[in-house]
Motif scaffolding. Sequence first.
Motif, PDB file in Angstrom:
ATOM      1  N   ALA A 116       1.606  16.634  12.122  1.00 60.75           N
ATOM      2  CA  ALA A 116       2.464  17.163  13.184  1.00 60.75           C
ATOM      3  C   ALA A 116       3.606  16.195  13.490  1.00 60.75           C
ATOM      4  CB  ALA A 116       1.636  17.419  14.437  1.00 60.75           C
ATOM      5  N   VAL A 117       3.298  14.891  13.468  1.00 59.57           N
ATOM      6  CA  VAL A 117       4.336  13.895  13.724  1.00 59.57           C
ATOM      7  C   VAL A 117       5.399  13.962  12.633  1.00 59.57           C
ATOM      8  CG1 VAL A 117       4.836  11.419  13.816  1.00 59.57           C
ATOM      9  CG2 VAL A 117       2.878  12.336  15.064  1.00 59.57           C
ATOM     10  N   PHE A 118       4.964  14.022  11.383  1.00 52.69           N
ATOM     11  CA  PHE A 118       5.912  14.094  10.269  1.00 52.69           C
ATOM     12  C   PHE A 118       6.793  15.332  10.367  1.00 52.69           C
ATOM     13  CE2 PHE A 118       3.598  10.984   7.558  1.00 52.69           C
ATOM     14  CZ  PHE A 118       4.710  10.240   7.221  1.00 52.69           C
ATOM     15  N   ASP A 119       6.163  16.471  10.589  1.00 55.67           N
ATOM     16  CA  ASP A 119       6.904  17.731  10.611  1.00 55.67           C
ATOM     17  C   ASP A 119       7.919  17.757  11.745  1.00 55.67           C
ATOM     18  OD1 ASP A 119       5.425  18.479   8.485  1.00 55.67           O
ATOM     19  OD2 ASP A 119       4.138  19.895   9.559  1.00 55.67           O
ATOM     20  N   ALA A 158      10.842  15.297  11.269  1.00 54.16           N
ATOM     21  CA  ALA A 158      11.853  15.811  10.343  1.00 54.16           C
ATOM     22  C   ALA A 158      12.773  16.801  11.058  1.00 54.16           C
ATOM     23  CB  ALA A 158      11.172  16.473   9.149  1.00 54.16           C
ATOM     24  N   ASP A 159      12.177  17.665  11.881  1.00 56.48           N
ATOM     25  CA  ASP A 159      12.980  18.635  12.638  1.00 56.48           C
ATOM     26  C   ASP A 159      13.881  17.941  13.648  1.00 56.48           C
ATOM     27  OD1 ASP A 159      11.920  20.734  11.295  1.00 56.48           O
ATOM     28  OD2 ASP A 159      10.548  21.365  12.894  1.00 56.48           O
ATOM     29  N   ALA A 160      13.304  16.973  14.357  1.00 56.48           N
ATOM     30  CA  ALA A 160      14.055  16.304  15.401  1.00 56.48           C
ATOM     31  C   ALA A 160      15.232  15.524  14.831  1.00 56.48           C
ATOM     32  CB  ALA A 160      13.135  15.366  16.197  1.00 56.48           C
ATOM     33  N   GLU A 213      20.845  19.787  10.739  1.00 52.88           N
ATOM     34  CA  GLU A 213      21.208  21.211  10.733  1.00 52.88           C
ATOM     35  C   GLU A 213      20.825  21.894  12.038  1.00 52.88           C
ATOM     36  OE1 GLU A 213      17.359  20.936   8.275  1.00 52.88           O
ATOM     37  OE2 GLU A 213      19.085  19.719   8.789  1.00 52.88           O
ATOM     38  N   LEU A 214      19.945  21.243  12.793  1.00 54.07           N
ATOM     39  CA  LEU A 214      19.578  21.813  14.084  1.00 54.07           C
ATOM     40  C   LEU A 214      20.570  21.343  15.143  1.00 54.07           C
ATOM     41  CD1 LEU A 214      15.701  21.363  14.190  1.00 54.07           C
ATOM     42  CD2 LEU A 214      16.948  23.482  13.835  1.00 54.07           C
ATOM     43  N   GLY A 215      20.879  22.250  16.048  1.00 51.08           N
ATOM     44  CA  GLY A 215      21.790  21.849  17.119  1.00 51.08           C
ATOM     45  C   GLY A 215      21.374  22.476  18.433  1.00 51.08           C
ATOM     46  N   GLY A 216      21.953  21.993  19.509  1.00 52.18           N
ATOM     47  CA  GLY A 216      21.749  22.569  20.824  1.00 52.18           C
ATOM     48  C   GLY A 216      20.293  22.680  21.219  1.00 52.18           C
ATOM     49  N   GLU A 217      19.925  23.887  21.669  1.00 50.92           N
ATOM     50  CA  GLU A 217      18.568  24.132  22.167  1.00 50.92           C
ATOM     51  C   GLU A 217      17.501  23.821  21.127  1.00 50.92           C
ATOM     52  OE1 GLU A 217      17.355  25.468  25.287  1.00 50.92           O
ATOM     53  OE2 GLU A 217      19.294  24.611  25.825  1.00 50.92           O
ATOM     54  N   ALA A 218      17.766  24.219  19.883  1.00 50.86           N
ATOM     55  CA  ALA A 218      16.780  24.025  18.812  1.00 50.86           C
ATOM     56  C   ALA A 218      16.486  22.543  18.612  1.00 50.86           C
ATOM     57  CB  ALA A 218      17.279  24.653  17.511  1.00 50.86           C
ATOM     58  N   ARG A 219      17.537  21.754  18.689  1.00 49.50           N
ATOM     59  CA  ARG A 219      17.392  20.309  18.515  1.00 49.50           C
ATOM     60  C   ARG A 219      16.592  19.710  19.665  1.00 49.50           C
ATOM     61  NH1 ARG A 219      20.701  16.152  16.418  1.00 49.50           N
ATOM     62  NH2 ARG A 219      19.288  14.421  16.097  1.00 49.50           N
TER      63      ARG A 219
END
Length: 121
Positions: free
Chosen positions: A39-42, A45-47, A51-57
Amino acid sequence: MSGATGKLCPVKGCTAHAKPNQLMCWPHWRRVPKPLNRAVFDTYADARGRELGGEARIDAIRRYREARDAAIAAVEAKEAEERECPSSPDGKHQIDTSMESGPHHCFHCEANMRPDARVRG
Ligand SMILES: [Zn+2]
Ligand SMILES: [Zn+2]
């Protein structure tokens, strides 16, 4: 972000340094249960994902922090279970012969560690 030694391991009482890009020192990281480790790795990577911005980030960072806190808590819980001394940084009683309370007492919690503590006189 970079540094030869990395930051201090976040596990309570640990004085080791985590490697750069590592959450905690290697011995502690190895103790993180598999699902939390993943979970930490996944989430990391997202954080970090550009490519993620705004709310998603923001959401990704929040999930990373939750995963990270859960991983640290899991390791701390394991350590607490194994700890024999409540006050020592490494969880072990440390007999210090210079203690005022006696030569067989733990330096940290002052427990009497003398093998024949029950026998007096
Ligand atoms: Zn550590
Ligand atoms: Zn102790």
